[in-house]
Design a protein around this motif. Structure first.
Motif, PDB file in Angstrom:
ATOM      1  N   ALA A 181     -10.666   2.051  56.856  1.00  0.00           N
ATOM      2  CA  ALA A 181      -9.919   2.369  58.077  1.00  0.00           C
ATOM      3  C   ALA A 181      -8.646   3.145  57.765  1.00  0.00           C
ATOM      4  N   ASP A 182      -8.103   2.963  56.538  1.00  0.00           N
ATOM      5  CA  ASP A 182      -6.875   3.699  56.199  1.00  0.00           C
ATOM      6  C   ASP A 182      -7.184   5.073  55.578  1.00  0.00           C
ATOM      7  N   GLY A 183      -8.424   5.519  55.745  1.00  0.00           N
ATOM      8  CA  GLY A 183      -8.754   6.908  55.386  1.00  0.00           C
ATOM      9  C   GLY A 183      -9.224   7.121  53.959  1.00  0.00           C
ATOM     10  N   ARG A 184      -9.440   6.022  53.212  1.00  0.00           N
ATOM     11  CA  ARG A 184      -9.903   6.211  51.826  1.00  0.00           C
ATOM     12  C   ARG A 184     -11.423   6.283  51.737  1.00  0.00           C
ATOM     13  N   LYS A 185     -11.877   6.921  50.683  1.00  0.00           N
ATOM     14  CA  LYS A 185     -13.307   7.073  50.439  1.00  0.00           C
ATOM     15  C   LYS A 185     -13.571   6.464  49.061  1.00  0.00           C
ATOM     16  N   ILE A 186     -14.084   5.252  49.057  1.00  0.00           N
ATOM     17  CA  ILE A 186     -14.176   4.478  47.809  1.00  0.00           C
ATOM     18  C   ILE A 186     -15.610   4.500  47.285  1.00  0.00           C
ATOM     19  N   ILE A 187     -15.776   4.804  45.988  1.00  0.00           N
ATOM     20  CA  ILE A 187     -17.122   4.770  45.391  1.00  0.00           C
ATOM     21  C   ILE A 187     -17.514   3.309  45.159  1.00  0.00           C
ATOM     22  N   GLY A 224      -7.197  -3.874  40.597  1.00  0.00           N
ATOM     23  CA  GLY A 224      -6.210  -3.125  41.384  1.00  0.00           C
ATOM     24  C   GLY A 224      -6.176  -1.657  40.971  1.00  0.00           C
ATOM     25  N   PHE A 225      -6.204  -1.411  39.659  1.00  0.00           N
ATOM     26  CA  PHE A 225      -6.168  -0.031  39.159  1.00  0.00           C
ATOM     27  C   PHE A 225      -7.371   0.755  39.677  1.00  0.00           C
ATOM     28  N   PHE A 226      -8.542   0.146  39.598  1.00  0.00           N
ATOM     29  CA  PHE A 226      -9.761   0.837  40.048  1.00  0.00           C
ATOM     30  C   PHE A 226      -9.657   1.180  41.538  1.00  0.00           C
ATOM     31  N   LEU A 227      -9.222   0.200  42.321  1.00  0.00           N
ATOM     32  CA  LEU A 227      -9.141   0.462  43.773  1.00  0.00           C
ATOM     33  C   LEU A 227      -8.124   1.543  44.095  1.00  0.00           C
ATOM     34  N   GLU A 228      -6.986   1.514  43.369  1.00  0.00           N
ATOM     35  CA  GLU A 228      -5.986   2.583  43.582  1.00  0.00           C
ATOM     36  C   GLU A 228      -6.614   3.949  43.331  1.00  0.00           C
ATOM     37  N   HIS A 229      -7.603   3.979  42.439  1.00  0.00           N
ATOM     38  CA  HIS A 229      -8.290   5.246  42.135  1.00  0.00           C
ATOM     39  C   HIS A 229      -9.589   5.398  42.933  1.00  0.00           C
ATOM     40  N   GLU A 230      -9.687   4.606  43.981  1.00  0.00           N
ATOM     41  CA  GLU A 230     -10.803   4.711  44.933  1.00  0.00           C
ATOM     42  C   GLU A 230     -12.167   4.468  44.295  1.00  0.00           C
ATOM     43  N   VAL A 231     -12.185   3.481  43.415  1.00  0.00           N
ATOM     44  CA  VAL A 231     -13.446   3.050  42.799  1.00  0.00           C
ATOM     45  C   VAL A 231     -13.543   1.538  42.955  1.00  0.00           C
ATOM     46  N   ALA A 275      -8.030   3.496  32.922  1.00  0.00           N
ATOM     47  CA  ALA A 275      -7.531   2.120  33.100  1.00  0.00           C
ATOM     48  C   ALA A 275      -7.279   1.469  31.742  1.00  0.00           C
ATOM     49  N   ILE A 276      -8.211   1.653  30.822  1.00  0.00           N
ATOM     50  CA  ILE A 276      -8.053   1.027  29.501  1.00  0.00           C
ATOM     51  C   ILE A 276      -6.814   1.626  28.811  1.00  0.00           C
ATOM     52  N   GLU A 277      -6.681   2.944  28.886  1.00  0.00           N
ATOM     53  CA  GLU A 277      -5.559   3.598  28.204  1.00  0.00           C
ATOM     54  C   GLU A 277      -4.219   3.217  28.843  1.00  0.00           C
ATOM     55  N   THR A 278      -4.228   2.979  30.146  1.00  0.00           N
ATOM     56  CA  THR A 278      -2.982   2.663  30.853  1.00  0.00           C
ATOM     57  C   THR A 278      -2.605   1.195  30.727  1.00  0.00           C
TER      58      THR A 278
END
Ligand SMILES: Cc1ncc(COP(=O)(O)O)c(C=O)c1O
Length: 432
Positions: free
Chosen positions: A34-40, A388-395, A427-430
């Motif tokens: 609903a907030d406009g994201r397109k998540i894989i 959280g990291f994955f979702l921030e990156h729309e995955v 994500a692993i590197e960060t």
């Protein structure tokens, strides 16, 4: 819309976890929020979706069925969609599995298999054969019986008193070998514990249950084919039923229609669910051999299997399952599966070289990596950070503690799958 009645979300702690994301619609491998994201959706929404979200073929099949017959009691009645499903499934399952019992989901398909196994021996006047053997790291669902055969975990901890006792034996978790060997020079010694148990106690044991080749929720643990073959062999030798829980592995996940096919193994009972409807409707199915079913055909009414759920054999779910199987028949589904498997292989080979990665595992459309951390396990502190990291990156990926796995719908495009892996590397590197 705000309501005074709040949805209590599964596997979610209202005090610790982020609020749920509202999904407006979905298409292919994508969820549109609903907030406009397109998540894989890289986990197929808990491993159920095969041919893409809102697949138009399955949607149309359900709609057509709803206009004809939505549901009818399955005791004393049947319907065309259920009969068609039995016929269509028979084209894919081992010929020895000739009977199908419907239930509602993966957990109830497991409950049915366990109850059938116990009553089978009761009906054969061997009532002392009631014990169940299950594997370490196994997961079979959240209802009481399914939870009993699942290994102990944070999921089961509060329910010790409700779980009935089962015999727990080693699984072939090669990265953390239970008998301290290396795969390169082992001969599946981990199965000897099961052999000893059956040698000594098979007179009191009804069944062995296991997830064939891939233990899912226990950490995406991939077994050597020989382990499954040896378990099957021991069950036959000691007159114990073998229950294959293919709830996760069924319908192409491991590269073949069923994991048992990869090992040329035929179980006595097989549980399927999740992908059976292509991810559209809830349905469980327990399949069994003539030998099992015959023990319930009897002049003695008490030999009846008194088990059933209100929505057993639901016609809309059957229509979805039939269309799912038609898609397997007339679209290049196994080519899509091979492409996913190839990309997993390539990307995991690179990930294996990262010092933060302890192990990589793959079977068919499932690719996983076990990260090196001091607090390995489902409650690893890495898990919420990764999620959280994955979702921030729309995955959408839901690591099982320190195990990150990718299990996408078969329609995912190669570049989308590569993107998922790029985000994992970042994500692993960060974070580590
Ligand atoms: C192998 C296996 N068996 C059973 C279940 C339970 O299925 P359900 O969640 O549909 O009850 C699951 C769910 O993840 C599973 O992976």
């Amino acid at each position: 819309m705000k309501s005074s009645l709040q949805i209590w979300h599964p596997f979610t702690n209202g005090a610790l976890d982020p609020p749920p994301l509202l999904v407006r619609k979905a298409e292919g491998a994508f969820l549109h929020t609903a907030d406009g994201r397109k998540i894989i959706d890289a986990i197929s929404s808990w491993w159920v979706n095969l041919h893409g979200h809102a697949n138009p073929r399955i949607a149309a099949a359900i709609a057509a069925q709803a206009r004809k017959l939505e549901h009818v009691i399955l005791a004393g009645f049947s319907h065309e969609a259920a009969e068609e499903l039995a016929e269509r499934l028979s084209r894919w399952i081992p010929a020895e599995l000739r009977h199908l019992f419907f239930s509602d989901d993966g957990s109830t398909a497991v409950e049915v298999a366990l109850k059938l196994a116990v009553q089978y021996f009761q009906n054969l006047s061997r009532p002392q054969k009631t014990g169940i053997v299950a594997l370490a790291h196994g997961y079979h669902g959240d209802t009481a019986g399914a939870m009993s055969v699942s290994d102990e975990s944070p999921f089961t901890q509060p329910f010790r008193s409700m779980r009935y006792p089962v015999h727990r034996v080693h699984s072939a978790y090669c990265y953390r070998c239970p008998v301290g060997l290396k795969r390169e020079n082992c001969h599946i010694e981990c199965v000897q514990q099961l052999e000893k148990l059956l040698e000594e106690q098979s007179g009191q044991i009804a069944a062995v249950i296991g997830e064939p080749l891939l233990q899912g929720a226990g950490g995406m643990i991939v077994h050597p084919v020989e382990f499954l073959q040896k378990v099957r062999h021991l069950c036959t030798k000691y007159e114990v039923l073998f229950i294959a829980d293919e709830v996760l592995t069924g319908f192409g996940r491991t590269g073949k229609m069923f994991a048992c096919d990869l090992a040329n193994v035929v179980p006595d009972l097989m549980c399927v669910s999740k992908g059976i409807t292509g991810g559209f409707m809830t349905m469980g199915v327990t399949l069994c051999t003539d030998r099992v079913e015959e023990a319930f055909r009897s002049e003695n009414r008490l030999h009846t299997f008194y088990h059933g759920h209100s929505y057993t054999g639901n016609a809309l779910a059957c229509a979805a399952a039939n269309e799912n199987l038609r898609i397997f028949e007339d679209e290049p589904v196994f080519d899509r599966i091979s492409t996913i498997a190839r990309i997993h292989g390539e990307r995991l080979a690179h990930l294996r070289g990262m010092h933060q990665v302890g192990d990589v595992r793959q079977i068919g459309t499932m690719g996983a990596l076990e990260l090196v951390t001091e607090d390995a396990g489902y409650l690893s502190s890495l898990r919420p950070k990764l999620y959280g990291f994955f979702l921030e990156h729309e995955v959408l990926l839901r690591p099982l503690g320190n195990v990150v796995y990718v299990l996408p719908p078969y329609v995912i495009e190669p570049q989308q799958l590569h993107h998922v892996y790029d985000v994992i590397v970042e994500a692993i590197e960060t974070l580590m």
